[in-house]
Design a protein around this motif. Structure first.
Motif, PDB file in Angstrom:
ATOM      1  N   VAL B 193      31.675  12.726  -8.734  1.00 28.97           N
ATOM      2  CA  VAL B 193      31.214  11.495  -8.077  1.00 28.97           C
ATOM      3  C   VAL B 193      30.426  11.827  -6.810  1.00 28.97           C
ATOM      4  O   VAL B 193      29.423  11.170  -6.502  1.00 28.97           O
ATOM      5  N   ASN B 194      30.869  12.845  -6.074  1.00 27.84           N
ATOM      6  CA  ASN B 194      30.116  13.232  -4.878  1.00 27.84           C
ATOM      7  C   ASN B 194      28.708  13.702  -5.234  1.00 27.84           C
ATOM      8  O   ASN B 194      27.743  13.330  -4.570  1.00 27.84           O
ATOM      9  N   ILE B 195      28.600  14.526  -6.288  1.00 32.17           N
ATOM     10  CA  ILE B 195      27.244  14.990  -6.620  1.00 32.17           C
ATOM     11  C   ILE B 195      26.387  13.851  -7.185  1.00 32.17           C
ATOM     12  O   ILE B 195      25.186  13.824  -6.981  1.00 32.17           O
ATOM     13  N   MET B 196      27.031  12.880  -7.855  1.00 33.20           N
ATOM     14  CA  MET B 196      26.263  11.715  -8.314  1.00 33.20           C
ATOM     15  C   MET B 196      25.727  10.929  -7.123  1.00 33.20           C
ATOM     16  O   MET B 196      24.585  10.452  -7.136  1.00 33.20           O
ATOM     17  N   ALA B 197      26.562  10.775  -6.087  1.00 32.82           N
ATOM     18  CA  ALA B 197      26.116  10.060  -4.887  1.00 32.82           C
ATOM     19  C   ALA B 197      24.932  10.794  -4.254  1.00 32.82           C
ATOM     20  O   ALA B 197      23.928  10.175  -3.877  1.00 32.82           O
ATOM     21  N   ILE B 198      25.031  12.122  -4.157  1.00 33.29           N
ATOM     22  CA  ILE B 198      23.938  12.917  -3.575  1.00 33.29           C
ATOM     23  C   ILE B 198      22.677  12.787  -4.425  1.00 33.29           C
ATOM     24  O   ILE B 198      21.575  12.581  -3.911  1.00 33.29           O
ATOM     25  N   GLY B 199      22.835  12.884  -5.755  1.00 34.77           N
ATOM     26  CA  GLY B 199      21.685  12.799  -6.660  1.00 34.77           C
ATOM     27  C   GLY B 199      21.010  11.439  -6.582  1.00 34.77           C
ATOM     28  O   GLY B 199      19.782  11.335  -6.472  1.00 34.77           O
ATOM     29  N   GLU B 200      21.808  10.385  -6.632  1.00 31.90           N
ATOM     30  CA  GLU B 200      21.251   9.030  -6.606  1.00 31.90           C
ATOM     31  C   GLU B 200      20.537   8.754  -5.284  1.00 31.90           C
ATOM     32  O   GLU B 200      19.433   8.210  -5.264  1.00 31.90           O
ATOM     33  N   GLN B 201      21.172   9.177  -4.186  1.00 28.97           N
ATOM     34  CA  GLN B 201      20.567   8.915  -2.877  1.00 28.97           C
ATOM     35  C   GLN B 201      19.261   9.678  -2.722  1.00 28.97           C
ATOM     36  O   GLN B 201      18.246   9.117  -2.333  1.00 28.97           O
ATOM     37  N   SER B 202      19.277  10.967  -3.069  1.00 26.45           N
ATOM     38  CA  SER B 202      18.076  11.771  -2.833  1.00 26.45           C
ATOM     39  C   SER B 202      16.931  11.333  -3.735  1.00 26.45           C
ATOM     40  O   SER B 202      15.776  11.393  -3.350  1.00 26.45           O
TER      41      SER B 202
END
Lengths: 395, 395
Positions: B193-202
Motif C-alpha cells: 500500500v505504501n508503494i502504491m501511494a508513492i506510485g499514484e502520487q508521483s
C-alpha cells in the motif's frame, strides 16, 4: 546558451548554509568549515563575517580576544538574539522570551479575552513584548521573530485565522502583518494544539519522531508530529478530531451543527453538563475537577467515560498514524489519572497489537507551558531557517 | 583544541550535493554551478569528474564532442543508469525497469505465489531482473537499486517483513541482504500500500502533498503522504486501517482475532461472503464484480455498503490527516463507481466542512501499475539520495 564567463563574486547568499552547520553549538575552525562544506576559504571568510555581523555566531577560543589575530573558532551564540512566543487562549494569555537555544528567559501570564478582538489582543502582545525585552535587558533589535498560538483554525502560510468559532473579529485578520508593522519582525501563527505538540515534543520527547498531542479542554483537538515534523494537512486542519462522531454520542447535538461529535460528549463543558443532568452541583469543569479531587465517584466515573470516548477516536488515530507517544494535555487532564485511564483502557483494548506494542500514553509533562514553549520554538524554527538567515544577510 | 592547519584536499565526498542540483535535468555550466554553490572552481571540477565517472551526468553543449576542450554544460542523464521495481502480491508479481527520471522502460507480470517463501520468490525477482536488463539492452553494472513491495508489514529500515499473515517463511527474512548478495545493489522494501501511494502520487498527483491512498482488495490498508512525504509511523504500521472497528461490524469475527474490523465487513472476501449468505452464487470478489457489471442490484448494494463502511473509517482519517485527495485502488475498485459512491456519501456527510471543502475522492488512475511504479520510485528516491551518491563516489 553560453553562460557569462565571469558570474560575479559570490554574494553572502550562502551564509545560511554555513549557519545550519553551526546551529548545533559546537565550535569549529575556518579550516574545519572549509573541509566540511568544500567551500573556498575566501567564501568561508565572507560568510563568517556576515554571520558575525548579524550577531548569530561568536568567536571562541585562543585567538578570540587577542586583538590582531583572527579568532580560531566559531559557534552559535545562544544569547546573541531572542524570540518571543505568545499563547493566546480563550480567557488567558501567556507570553515568553527565549534565547536561540529555545531556553525560556522570562514568562508573563494574565487574564485576557480573545473575544476582545485582534487589535486589543495584539496590542497587548506588542506591549508585553516590549516590556519583556526591557526586563530581560535586551533591545528591540535583538528580537528575531514572534510565534503566536491562537485558539482556533489558522491558515499557517498566511497566519490568518479561518472562521474561528470563539474569536469574533479575527476571521481572516492579518496577524503577521499587524505584528510586523508594530515590531518590525516576522510573526508565525498556528493553532494552540499545534504549538502545544511542538512544545511538548521539543521539551519532553526530543528523541520521539511520531507523537500525537491531544488537548482536552473547552474543545478537543490534536497536533500530529510524524517523521519528526508537525503535519498540518492540506487546509491546515490536520488533527481536528473534536468533531469525529462517537458511538455514545448518538443524537446529542454539537455546537458545530452536527450530532454525536466527540467534543459534545468528552470536552470540559460536556462533562459538566452530563454531571449537572445527573443532579451534581457543578457549573464548570473546574467544579468537576474539585469533585474528582474529593473522590466523588460520580465525577470520577464521568471523567473516565470521557477518557473512553476520546480513546474510541484515538484507536483509529493510532492505526492511522502509528505514533510511539500520545500526550494528553489541556485543562481537563487536571482531573488526574482518571481521564488517562479511560483513554488507555480503550486504546489498548481495541487497537492492533503492532501499533500499541511500543505505544506510551502519558500526561503532558510541560503542562500549561507546552503552548508558550511551542510558540517560541515555532518562532525559532523560522528565525534560524536557511530562508530567514538568507533574507537577513541579504539586507 | 586547535585544528590541524592543513585538513587535506577536499575529497569527492561533496559530489552528492552537486548532483542534487543537477537532478532536475536542466543543463548548467561550471561557472553557474560555482556561482550557485559557492564552491571553489577546483572543487566543482573534481566533483563533476566523479559524477561523470559514475555515469550519472552527461556533458551537453558545444564543447561536448570537440575533443580537446572541456564540455560547457552538464545535466542528469536519465538514460545513464536504471532501477528495478517489483510488486509482489499474494498470487501475482509484476516487475519493471525504469530510467533515472522514473519512466518505465519494460514491464513483466506473471502468476507467482508469495506463500512459496522468500528464496523462491526472490530468486524469481533476481532472474527477472537479469532478463529484463538484457531485454532492455543494459548491463548489470547499470542497475543502481531495486525496490520491492510486499503484501504485509515491513520494517522499512531493515527491509524485513514483520509477522506477515499471508507470507509463510518471510517473517524477519533479510530481503535487502538476499538481493544484495545476488545482484550487488541495495534493495528498498516496503508494504504494497505504501508503494502504491508513492506510485499514484508521483504519477497522477505530483503537485499534491497530502494524499491518502486506500487499497481495497483481500485486505484493506492505506498509504499516507503528508507534507509531500510518505509517513510510516513509529513501527512502520501507519495507514493500517483494516482493523479499525466499524458500527455495522458488531459481533462479526475478523481473521485477526478481534471483532467488527473494517476488513471483516468491506474487503473483497467479506463482500462475497455476505452475498453468499444472502443466497447469491458467488465464490470470490471476481464473481461479485461480474454480477455488478450485469447490474445485479443485490451485488451493487453490497459494494455500495462496503463503500459506506470504508467511508466511516475514512471520515476520522480525513479529520486527522486532512488530505486534499483520497485515491481508492485495489481489486474491489474494479466494481466501478459503486464503491466510490458509498465512500463519498459518508465522508461528505460526516466530515467537517473545512476538511472536505477542497477534498477530492477518486479512483486510482495508475490502477494496477501503481505498485510497480511506486517500487521503482522507492528505488530511485534512495539511489539518487545524497547518502547513496556519497557512498557511490566514495568507492
Amino acid at each position: 546558451m553560453v553562460a557569462p564567463k565571469k558570474p560575479g563574486p559570490p554574494g553572502l547568499s550562502g551564509a545560511s548554509e554555513l549557519f545550519q552547520l553551526l546551529r548545533d553549538g559546537r565550535p569549529r575552525t575556518r579550516a574545519e568549515l572549509a573541509d566540511t562544506t568544500g567551500l573556498a576559504r575566501s567564501t568561508i571568510g565572507l560568510r563568517l563575517d556576515a554571520l558575525l555581523e548579524l550577531g548569530l555566531i561568536r568567536p571562541i577560543g585562543e585567538g578570540a580576544s587577542s586583538g590582531g589575530r583572527p579568532p580560531s573558532q566559531f559557534a552559535l551564540d545562544p544569547a546573541a538574539r531572542v524570540v518571543v512566543g505568545a499563547d493566546l487562549g480563550a480567557t488567558h494569555a501567556t507570553i515568553a522570551v527565549a534565547d536561540l537555544s529555545g531556553a525560556i528567559l522570562l514568562t508573563h501570564r494574565e487574564a485576557l479575552a480573545i473575544a476582545d478582538g485582534p487589535e486589543r489582543v495584539l496590542t497587548w502582545v506588542v506591549d508585553e513584548t516590549r516590556s519583556l525585552l526591557v526586563e530581560a535587558g535586551r533591545s528591540s533589535a535583538d528580537l528575531l521573530a514572534v510565534g503566536v498560538g491562537l485558539p482556533g483554525p489558522v491558515e499557517h502560510d498566511t497566519g490568518r485565522p479561518v472562521n474561528p468559532p470563539i474569536m469574533p473579529g479575527w476571521d481572516g485578520f492579518d496577524v503577521p502583518g499587524w505584528i510586523f508593522d508594530a515590531l518590525g519582525v516576522p510573526a508565525l501563527v498556528d493553532n494552540d494544539v499545534n504549538i502545544m505538540a511542538i512544545g511538548e515534543q521539543s521539551r519532553s520527547f526530543p528523541e520521539v519522531s511520531d507523537l500525537l498531542f491531544v488537548k482536552v479542554a473547552t474543545g478537543i483537538g490534536s497536533g500530529i508530529i510524524s517523521g519528526g515534523l508537525l503535519q498540518r494537512g492540506a487546509q491546515g486542519s490536520a488533527g481536528d478530531i473534536g468533531h469525529v462522531r462517537i458511538e455514545r454520542g448518538k443524537g446529542v447535538a454539537c455546537d458545530c451543527g452536527n450530532f454525536g461529535c466527540l467534543e459534545a460528549m468528552a470536552s470540559g463543558p460536556a462533562i459538566a453538563r452530563q454531571l449537572r443532568a445527573e443532579g451534581a452541583d457543578v457549573e464548570t469543569m473546574s467544579d468537576v475537577i474539585e469533585l474528582v479531587r474529593r473522590n466523588d465517584l460520580r465525577a470520577i466515573r464521568a471523567v473516565r467515560q470521557a477518557g473512553r470516548d476520546i480513546g474510541e477516536v484515538l484507536t483509529t488515530c493510532v492505526s492511522l498514524v502509528n505514533p510511539s507517544v500520545i500526550v494528553l494535555g489541556g485543562s481537563v487532564t487536571r482531573a488526574g489519572e482518571h481521564l488517562l485511564a479511560g483513554v488507555r483502557e480503550v486504546v489498548y483494548q481495541s487497537s492492533t497489537p503492532l501499533a500499541t506494542e511500543h505505544l506510551s500514553i502519558v500526561q503532558s509533562r510541560t503542562a500549561e507551558n507546552a503552548a508558550v514553549i511551542g510558540a517560541c520554538i515555532l518562532a525559532l524554527q523560522y528565525a534560524l531557517s536557511p530562508q530567514a538567515i538568507e533574507r537577513m544577510s541579504a539586507r
